[in-house]
Design a protein around this motif. Structure first.
Motif, PDB file in Angstrom:
ATOM      1  N   UNK A 167      65.643  -3.879   6.136  1.00  0.00           N
ATOM      2  CA  UNK A 167      66.091  -4.204   4.779  1.00  0.00           C
ATOM      3  C   UNK A 167      67.379  -3.457   4.460  1.00  0.00           C
ATOM      4  N   UNK A 168      67.382  -2.133   4.794  1.00  0.00           N
ATOM      5  CA  UNK A 168      68.569  -1.329   4.508  1.00  0.00           C
ATOM      6  C   UNK A 168      69.761  -1.844   5.305  1.00  0.00           C
TER       7      UNK A 168
ATOM      8  N   UNK B 194      75.675  -7.048   3.856  1.00  0.00           N
ATOM      9  CA  UNK B 194      76.166  -8.004   2.871  1.00  0.00           C
ATOM     10  C   UNK B 194      76.708  -7.376   1.592  1.00  0.00           C
ATOM     11  N   UNK B 195      76.387  -6.120   1.346  1.00  0.00           N
ATOM     12  CA  UNK B 195      76.755  -5.591   0.026  1.00  0.00           C
ATOM     13  C   UNK B 195      78.238  -5.196  -0.014  1.00  0.00           C
ATOM     14  N   UNK B 196      78.836  -5.285  -1.183  1.00  0.00           N
ATOM     15  CA  UNK B 196      80.240  -4.906  -1.324  1.00  0.00           C
ATOM     16  C   UNK B 196      80.391  -3.396  -1.430  1.00  0.00           C
ATOM     17  N   UNK B 197      81.589  -2.898  -1.204  1.00  0.00           N
ATOM     18  CA  UNK B 197      81.849  -1.478  -1.409  1.00  0.00           C
ATOM     19  C   UNK B 197      83.236  -1.339  -2.028  1.00  0.00           C
ATOM     20  N   UNK B 198      83.277  -1.110  -3.305  1.00  0.00           N
ATOM     21  CA  UNK B 198      84.566  -0.940  -4.000  1.00  0.00           C
ATOM     22  C   UNK B 198      84.544   0.395  -4.725  1.00  0.00           C
ATOM     23  N   UNK B 199      84.850   1.478  -3.975  1.00  0.00           N
ATOM     24  CA  UNK B 199      84.700   2.809  -4.573  1.00  0.00           C
ATOM     25  C   UNK B 199      85.673   3.038  -5.729  1.00  0.00           C
TER      26      UNK B 199
ATOM     27  N   UNK C 139      71.035  -5.195   3.904  1.00  0.00           N
ATOM     28  CA  UNK C 139      71.747  -4.933   2.658  1.00  0.00           C
ATOM     29  C   UNK C 139      73.111  -4.314   2.946  1.00  0.00           C
TER      30      UNK C 139
ATOM     31  N   UNK D 111      82.406   5.620 -10.770  1.00  0.00           N
ATOM     32  CA  UNK D 111      81.076   5.106 -10.401  1.00  0.00           C
ATOM     33  C   UNK D 111      80.145   6.200  -9.924  1.00  0.00           C
ATOM     34  N   UNK D 112      80.723   7.315  -9.457  1.00  0.00           N
ATOM     35  CA  UNK D 112      79.882   8.340  -8.835  1.00  0.00           C
ATOM     36  C   UNK D 112      79.535   9.481  -9.786  1.00  0.00           C
ATOM     37  N   UNK D 113      79.903   9.322 -11.040  1.00  0.00           N
ATOM     38  CA  UNK D 113      79.528  10.339 -12.030  1.00  0.00           C
ATOM     39  C   UNK D 113      78.067  10.119 -12.410  1.00  0.00           C
ATOM     40  N   UNK D 114      77.356  11.237 -12.609  1.00  0.00           N
ATOM     41  CA  UNK D 114      75.946  11.121 -12.994  1.00  0.00           C
ATOM     42  C   UNK D 114      75.818  10.355 -14.312  1.00  0.00           C
ATOM     43  N   UNK D 115      74.740   9.595 -14.392  1.00  0.00           N
ATOM     44  CA  UNK D 115      74.538   8.769 -15.576  1.00  0.00           C
ATOM     45  C   UNK D 115      74.073   9.628 -16.744  1.00  0.00           C
TER      46      UNK D 115
END
Lengths: 406, 125
Positions: free
Chosen positions: B29-30, B36-41, B33, B45-49
């Motif tokens: 599964x990993x 097919x998954x995109x990667x647009x850094x 994924x 996006x990497x800041x804690x929520x």
């Protein structure tokens, strides 16, 4: 132990084992997908709406569609996260969920004291993936590991909401595991066996542990099991209104899907374990039929229906009960379930010894109940004094604090 | 027995297969994924929520000690299970002696719970 493995292990044995593993594995995955759909439909019914109805007939492929959608999402790894543990945690959540299912008897003829042996490719075996000697302890061990999955996921995210979710999980899951273990112990008192196959075999002909243990351990197990699964009304670990998403707030894409897979897989497995321990697993009347129908078809139908009952129960809980507050959760676990489970365990043990020694059974039960009632009274008295004193102390402290504030 | 595998190991043969199938599925599964998954850094996006605003302070903040105390209490009940389970499967074997012994044991254990209770450890204030 499984008769398949008591002789020499040759190639055919491995093939049979592999066959069983594949069937159980596929069954579990289908059951999980069905469970997600079933729960959403049941919830929708309770809330007077349609629920999923677009993907496939009656929306039955909705789970698959959700999973595919998630796999197309970007996988984010927060900069503050502990990179290794963050990646490890979803595995720690999902693998134990798989493994618990290995000890659940799925089919086999258990009527009239049969031991559920079936024949596959000329080999005698049980219709369960494995029947280890420690049996039901395997389930306790796996649920202990599942705690790590959730706690480490929250901790490694390096974010506040997940951290709160994970400290909640640590205390909650651990507290209810004690009550869970004690209610399993009462089942062991009745059956005297750890192996799940023998626990089921001991419950033939409606001699279900449900009433053999006196119903109370059954309810303790259901409550403790629901808390162990972090399902409503005990879903404080991922309480959306307080913690955003709880321990999996920072997860996205497939890793997020892992947690959901684990959660619903655990729900299916816990239902199957309840059925195994208390409702006689796949046993039921066979109407004099022999052969493959009584070996596979009928037992599996019984098992499925019993499991479905508990899956509906979990959906029903979610649809009808408001979430517990954390102090209420802890009070229920430590101040009610654990003392009750201990008391009931001692009562059953005494009755068991009394029956063995040939004492007067009704008299023993009455004496035991009297002793338990006296014990409970003593406990209450001891606690009430201290809580009163503490409430007074807390009140005066609060007054001091408010004066300082002003 | 001429068999190279012990009884214990053999009953876990199936569990091992089951577990490896689980690992394979998760890995698959990993992997799919990952394909097919995109990667647009983007740095944001990497800041804690933290509900949309910039995160404040240390992320591994202190939490209440009570959680830890509950975990300690649990150890007490978990060790108890080690004694209860073997006894529960063989009640007749130890008879009255075992029962009295177990009553004393659980009595001491309950005393511990009552002590913690009276100390106010179980109160969530």
């Amino acid at each position: 132990m499984d008769p398949l493995l008591s002789g020499n292990v040759d190639l055919m044995t491995v093939v049979v084992v592999l066959l069983k593993v594949l069937v159980a594995f596929a069954g579990l995955l289908v059951a999980v997908m069905g469970m997600v759909w079933f729960e959403r439909k049941a919830l929708a019914d309770m809330e007077n709406r349609f629920g999923p109805n677009r993907a496939g007939p009656f929306g039955i492929l909705q789970t698959l569609a959700d999973g595919m959608k998630l796999s197309f999402k970007e996988d984010l790894l927060p900069e503050k996260a502990d990179r290794f543990v963050f990646r490890l945690a979803p595995l720690l959540a999902v693998i134990p969920a798989f493994l618990t299912f290995a000890i659940v008897p799925l089919a086999g003829n258990f009527s009239n004291g049969n031991d559920g042996v079936v024949e596959i490719l000329g080999h005698k075996t049980f219709m369960q993936v494995a029947d280890p000697q420690m049996g039901i302890l395997w389930m306790l061990a796996m649920s202990s590991i599942a705690v790590y999955g959730i706690v480490l996921a929250g901790w490694s995210s390096g974010s506040k909401y997940p951290l709160l979710g994970s400290v909640r999980a640590s205390a909650q899951m651990v507290s209810y595991e004690a009550a869970l273990g004690l209610s399993i112990a009462t089942v062991l008192l009745i059956g005297g066996m750890l192996s799940t196959n023998q626990i089921v075999a001991g419950q033939y002909g409606l001699r279900w542990n449900l009433w053999m243990t006196g119903i109370v351990p059954f309810f303790i197990f259901i409550i403790a099991g629901t808390a162990e699964l972090n399902r409503p009304p005990f879903d404080l670990v991922e309480a959306e209104q307080e913690l955003v998403g709880g321990f999996h707030t920072e997860y996205s894409s497939m890793r997020f899907a892992m947690f959901f897979l684990a959660e619903f897989m655990n729900a299916v497995t816990m239902s199957a374990i309840i059925v195994t321990l208390f409702l006689g697993g796949p046993s039921g009347p066979t109407f004099g039929i022999t052969g493959w129908i009584s070996d596979y078809v009928l037992p599996f139908i019984y098992f499925f229906l019993k499991v479905l009952l508990f899956l509906y129960m979990f959906a029903f809980f979610r649809g009808t009960l408001p979430r517990f507050r954390y102090d209420q959760l802890m009070d229920l676990g430590w101040k009610f379930l654990i003392p009750l489970a201990l008391g009931w365990f001692l009562l059953l043990a005494t009755v068991r010894v009394a029956a063995d020694q040939g004492w007067n059974l009704p008299l023993t039960v009455v004496v035991c109940l009297a002793v338990l009632a006296a014990g409970a009274g003593l406990l209450r008295a001891a606690i009430r004094n201290s809580e009163h004193a503490e409430a007074m102390a807390a009140g005066s402290v609060a007054k001091d604090a408010s004066e300082v504030d002003v | 027995m001429s068999n190279p595998l012990s009884d214990l190991l053999r009953s876990y043969l199936a569990v091992g297969l089951f577990a490896s199938l689980g690992f394979i599925l998760v890995g698959l599964l990993l992997f799919l994924s990952w394909l097919v998954r995109p990667s647009r850094p983007q740095a944001q996006k990497y800041i804690s929520y933290e509900s949309g605003v910039d995160p404040v302070g240390d992320m591994w903040s202190q939490s209440q000690v009570r959680y830890y105390i509950f975990a300690l209490l649990f150890v007490m009940f978990d060790v108890e299970a080690v004694f209860i389970f073997p006894w529960a499967t063989r009640v007749e074997l130890y008879g009255v002696f075992g029962l009295v012994e177990m009553l004393v044991f659980i009595g001491i254990l309950l005393l511990g719970l009552v002590y913690a209770w009276r100390k106010g450890v179980l109160r969530w204030a």
